[in-house]
Enzyme design. Structure first.
Site, short mmCIF file in Angstrom:
data_model
loop_
_atom_site.label_atom_id
_atom_site.label_comp_id
_atom_site.label_asym_id
_atom_site.label_seq_id
_atom_site.Cartn_x
_atom_site.Cartn_y
_atom_site.Cartn_z
N GLY A 261 14.09 0.96 8.21
CA GLY A 261 14.27 1.25 9.63
C GLY A 261 12.97 1.51 10.37
N ASN A 265 4.36 7.29 9.91
CA ASN A 265 2.91 7.43 9.78
C ASN A 265 2.36 8.35 10.87
OD1 ASN A 265 3.10 5.07 7.99
ND2 ASN A 265 3.48 4.00 9.91
N GLU A 298 11.86 9.85 13.22
CA GLU A 298 10.44 9.66 12.86
C GLU A 298 9.58 10.70 13.58
OE1 GLU A 298 10.32 7.85 10.39
OE2 GLU A 298 12.19 6.76 10.69
N1 B3K Z 1 10.11 7.62 5.29
C1 B3K Z 1 10.53 6.28 5.61
C2 B3K Z 1 11.16 5.57 4.47
C3 B3K Z 1 10.21 4.92 3.55
C4 B3K Z 1 10.94 4.02 2.56
C5 B3K Z 1 10.06 3.52 1.49
N2 B3K Z 1 10.71 2.59 0.61
C6 B3K Z 1 11.47 6.26 6.75
C7 B3K Z 1 12.15 7.53 7.06
O1 B3K Z 1 12.94 8.06 6.31
O2 B3K Z 1 11.89 8.07 8.10
ZN ZN Z 2 12.89 9.97 7.13
#
Ligand code: B3K
Ligand code: ZN
Length: 880
Positions: A261, A265, A298
């Site tokens: 999705g 970062n 996010e």
């Molecule tokens: N932290 C990312 C997911 C990363 C998946 C790696 N295979 C999206 C989220 O949960 O916000």
């Molecule tokens: Zn997440």
């Protein structure tokens, strides 16, 4: 691609590294085929042992320690160990070369539509440079990007832009500095030709910050909703948790090719375009809702995940469960603000529907794991519904047990202790416990149990004493001798349908109508005073715990609660229970028929105009087939499908006039706006079209044809198209599909819907071509691409997941098709391949004939030599 047998990693084996990286300077000379990455790390010792650098699939051009080649170095299985006896601080420089255009895994640095993007969680950074690529290594990053100005006019990385300028030969550069130490999985860069939507806002402490949404040229008119969602999320986190944006600049970038999705970062979120782009003509209400929640998710990670991160990947739910809970609360608040408390309840219902459809089967299958797993082979396989959705339910229980204020105090303490650290789930629960002076040792068991627990309820009235004894007995599939702490919200309804104020034995007077009982033992009794026999219990209100609530209820009681339960969640749940038992009985019958009493109960809800349309929609939507199959002793997709068809057709036929009447009454006038009230009306009309078209109702089909051709917004247009495709009106469906394709053929995101709706199509009569044949043909469609994960999810994922009767065909053709796709994807994109491989993991639940056919395909795949660890782990577990 890695093809070796991956070793199993155990949580118990965690050890801190001997060396850490304080600062890193990255210099990228970017190029689609050959990017050069120069990585300068200042490393310091923090314990005994070698300096460890991890890498995967890299061309290494140079590696020096303090300017010279390392004297004692081992390099095996993607792990470099450098002995540095007598040293406490060194500078390590690594130069690598990567080819983004050849990166079909979309992990690390890759190309999409001519731009360059990164995805590093969980272990993608090691595909860019050699680094101790683990979340417990927190480093300050400075990043310089250098690239051709014409091809890559926009150069982005984490943090603040500190310098930019022109270079020779048409190249330019930008230098970014992230003031916050972070683990490597939060690193990101973007080099692409994009346009940007800017907005400046002032944070609660009075700082002006720049918010940006970057999209491809031509999509600027689809970025507003994401921007609005971002601003709302920022405000909500300030108000609800006192958490402020810590950077001067916060960027969201949409990319067309993305494995999942979105990604949090630091300061530079990279998003699947599907969760950014929306305008009324191309996005449905559901798309708008998803964008709002993913943007918020996010954004919330900035504190729950980035400022405080995970010590190791076993702790993933520390950031994911908590952040899903936060985004669920945010969306519920947003919806309630615009649409009142029913809108909040509908959101809760949708979340639980997802849990029951995706997580319950996972927890009953070969991949079942605690929200904090104990072992894994490929960490990418553990971004699961259990870690995310059940993890969020565990956090929600804490919120219920401690109350909103207690929960907030716990959060405050958690940040005060752990800001800037990489920590564990224990650290989180300890902060909650300490802030509230509450012992949560027993609660902690939720982090190590797997399988969905069951709570059996038994209700005994004593008519003379006017007491009611509620006996609750819990059992868990894994360890029955360690009871969990389960908050059970209960209410009772009197004969005329009103909630009764409750008085527990020993209490002086009756209080609230909903009480949260704490079930901490295997069996406990709760005695209520002043309750007459015949009062109807309403248990697990609001779905107060992620368990199965088992209670003997007659059809009449369910119909009563469907009509009267004051808790909207339980009202919906009563409908689901009634539908489930009716459909299962029909699936088991030689001559399935919908009972009259059921139609009457359904009718009562449909025509209760005091209920919001959004609520009526969820209440009148049948449970998902995945959930229903899970409830069958032996999963028989063909029998279930037959029952589903008869059920939909009967409800369409018997209530045709009602559906048509509501369709007319609920038309939404004026311009499209994303609003829960409007969305609810559209959703109920769409549901009506589905029932009407299933019944091949003349008027219904006519309405759907009109709307599929002329509706001004995608919610209504697509709702109508779906109703036609999901019906025996074969010709009307084909015409609508062709027209839709002509209008939207050039729009990748809209075409995803077009593929998905066809992949999910039922077969309403033997004359209709099999769905599989249709899918095979669609793989040749010019808009389809194996390299684009959204297309894989739309065409293949929808088929495997949402179309069980066609996928689990008795001739095994569905399974052969599945195996061929896994072969292709395994070589191209193992993460996506493993997700598709999971679609058959519950094969042992099916009929013996189907089991035999599925086993052949799984065994055949396991004989392949070049299986990625991701796919192999799934298949090996499936075979047990
Ligand atoms: N932290 C990312 C997911 C990363 C998946 C790696 N295979 C999206 C989220 O949960 O916000
Ligand atoms: Zn997440």
């Amino acid at each position: 691609m890695r093809t070796e047998h991956a070793p199993t990693i155990h949580r118990a084996d965690y050890r801190p590294l001997a060396w850490t990286v304080d600062t890193v300077e990255l210099y990228f000379s970017l190029d689609a085929e050959a990017s050069i990455v120069r990585n300068t790390m200042q490393c310091t010792r923090q314990g005994d042992g070698p300096l460890v650098l991890l890498h995967e699939g890299l061309m290494r051009e140079d590696l020096t320690v303090n300017g010279a080649p390392p004297k004692a170095m081992r390099d095996e299985d993607g792990r470099i160990e450098i002995d540095l006896d007598g040293e406490d601080a060194v500078e390590v420089v690594v130069v690598t070369r990567v080819n983004p255009s050849a990166n079909t895994e979309l992990s690390g640095l890759y190309q999409s539509a001519g731009g360059l993007f990164t995805q590093c969680e969980a272990e993608g950074f090691r595909r860019i440079t050699c680094f101790p690529d683990r979340p417990d290594v927190m480093t300050r990053f400075t990043v310089t990007l250098e690239a051709d100005r014409r091809d890559y006019p926009v150069l982005l990385s984490n943090g603040n832009l500190v310098e930019q300028g022109e270079l020779e030969a048409g190249r330019h550069y930008a230098k970014w500095e992230d003031p916050f130490p972070k683990p490597s999985y939060l690193f990101a860069l973007v080099a692409a030709d994009l346009v940007v939507l800017d907005r400046k806002v002032t944070t609660v402490s009075g700082r002006e910050v720049l918010l940006q949404v970057y999209v491809e040229a031509g999509n600027l008119d689809r970025a507003d909703h994401a921007m609005d969602s971002l601003v709302n999320a920022l405000r909500w986190d300030e108000e609800t948790f006192g958490l402020e944006l810590d950077l001067d600049r916060y960027m969201i970038v949409a990319v067309g090719d993305f494995n999942m999705g979105a990604m949090e970062n630091k300061g530079l979120n990279i998003f699947n375009a599907k969760y950014v782009l929306a305008k009324p003509e191309t996005a449905t209400d559901v798309d708008y809702e998803h964008i709002e929640s993913v943007v918020a998710h996010e954004y919330f990670h900035n504190w729950t995940g980035n400022r405080v991160t995970c010590r190791d990947w076993f702790q993933l739910t520390l950031k994911e469960g908590l952040t899903v809970f936060r985004d669920q609360q945010f969306s519920a608040d947003m919806l309630a603000r615009a649409g009142g408390e029913t809108a909040r309840a509908v959101k809760r219902i949708e979340d639980v529907r997802v849990l029951r459809t995706a997580q319950f089967p996972e927890d009953a299958g070969p991949m079942a794991h605690p929200i904090r797993p104990d072992a894994y082979q490929a960490i990418d396989n553990f971004y699961t519904a259990t870690v995310y959705e059940k993890g969020a339910e565990v956090i929600r229980m804490l919120h219920t047990i401690l109350g909103p204020e207690g929960f907030r105090n716990g959060m405050d303490l958690y940040f005060s202790y752990h800001d800037g650290q990489a920590v564990t789930c224990d650290d989180f629960v300890e902060a909650m416990s300490e802030a509230n002076g509450v012992d949560l040792d027993q609660f902690m068991r939720w982090y190590s149990q797997r399988g969905t627990p069951t709570v059996h309820a038994d209700v005994a009235f004593d008519g003379e004493a006017e007491t009611c004894t509620l006996t609750l007995t819990q059992s868990r599939p894994d360890k029955d001798d360690e009871p969990l702490q389960i908050p059970v919200a209960v209410g009772f309804i009197n004969a005329v349908g009103d909630d009764i104020p409750l008085r527990l034995q020993g209490e002086a007077e009756a209080g609230a109508t909903t009480r949260v009982l704490q079930l901490t033992e295997r069996q406990q009794q709760f005695v209520f005073e002043g309750l007459r026999p015949g009062s109807v219990p309403s248990l697990l209100r609001g779905f107060s715990a992620p368990v199965v609530m088992a209670i003997n209820e007659s059809d009449a009681q369910l119909a009563f609660r469907m009509a009267h339960d004051a808790d909207p969640f339980n009202r919906w749940d009563a409908a689901q229970r009634y539908m489930t038992r009716t459909l299962l009985a029909m699936a088991a019958s030689d001559a399935p028929e919908v009972p009259r009493a059921f139609i009457a109960a359904f009718d009562t809800v449909l025509n209760n105009i005091a209920l919001d349309p959004a609520f009526r929609t969820v209440a009148l939507t049948l449970p998902s087939e995945a959930y229903l199959l899970e409830q069958m002793d032996v999963a028989d997709p063909a029998a279930l499908r037959r029952a589903m068809i008869i059920m939909t057709q009967t409800l369409g036929r018997a209530l045709a006039d009602d559906w048509l009447g509501h369709d007319e009454a609920l038309a939404v006038p004026g311009e499209y706006r994303y609003h829960p009230g409007d969305a609810g009306s559209r959703a109920l009309r769409n549901l009506g079209l589905r029932y009407l078209c299933a019944a091949n109702d003349h008027q219904g089909v006519g309405l759907a044809e009109l709307r599929a051709a002329n509706a001004k917004n995608m919610s209504e247009r697509f709702g109508a198209l779906m109703a036609l495709v999901q019906s025996p009106a074969v010709e009307a469906a084909q015409l609508a599909l062709t027209a839709f394709e002509q209008t939207f053929g050039g729009d990748a995101l809209v075409m995803d819907k077009w593929f998905a709706v066809q992949a999910a199509a039922w077969r309403w009569s033997p004359e209709q071509p099999a769905t599989l044949e249709r899918i095979e043909a669609l793989t040749q469609h010019p808009a389809f691409s194996l390299g684009n994960p959204n297309k894989i999810y739309s065409l293949f994922g929808s088929f495997f997941r949402n179309n069980p009767a066609e996928f689990h065909r008795p001739d095994g053709a569905g399974y052969r098709f599945w195996a061929d796709r896994i072969r292709e994807l395994n070589a191209r994109n193992p993460q996506v391949g493993a997700r598709m491989a999971r679609m058959l993991e519950n094969w042992r639940r099916y009929t013996p004939e189907l089991q035999q056919l599925a086993r052949e395909q799984i065994e055949g795949l396991l004989k392949e030599e070049a299986l990625s660890p991701d796919v192999r782990e799934v298949l090996e577990k499936a075979l047990g």
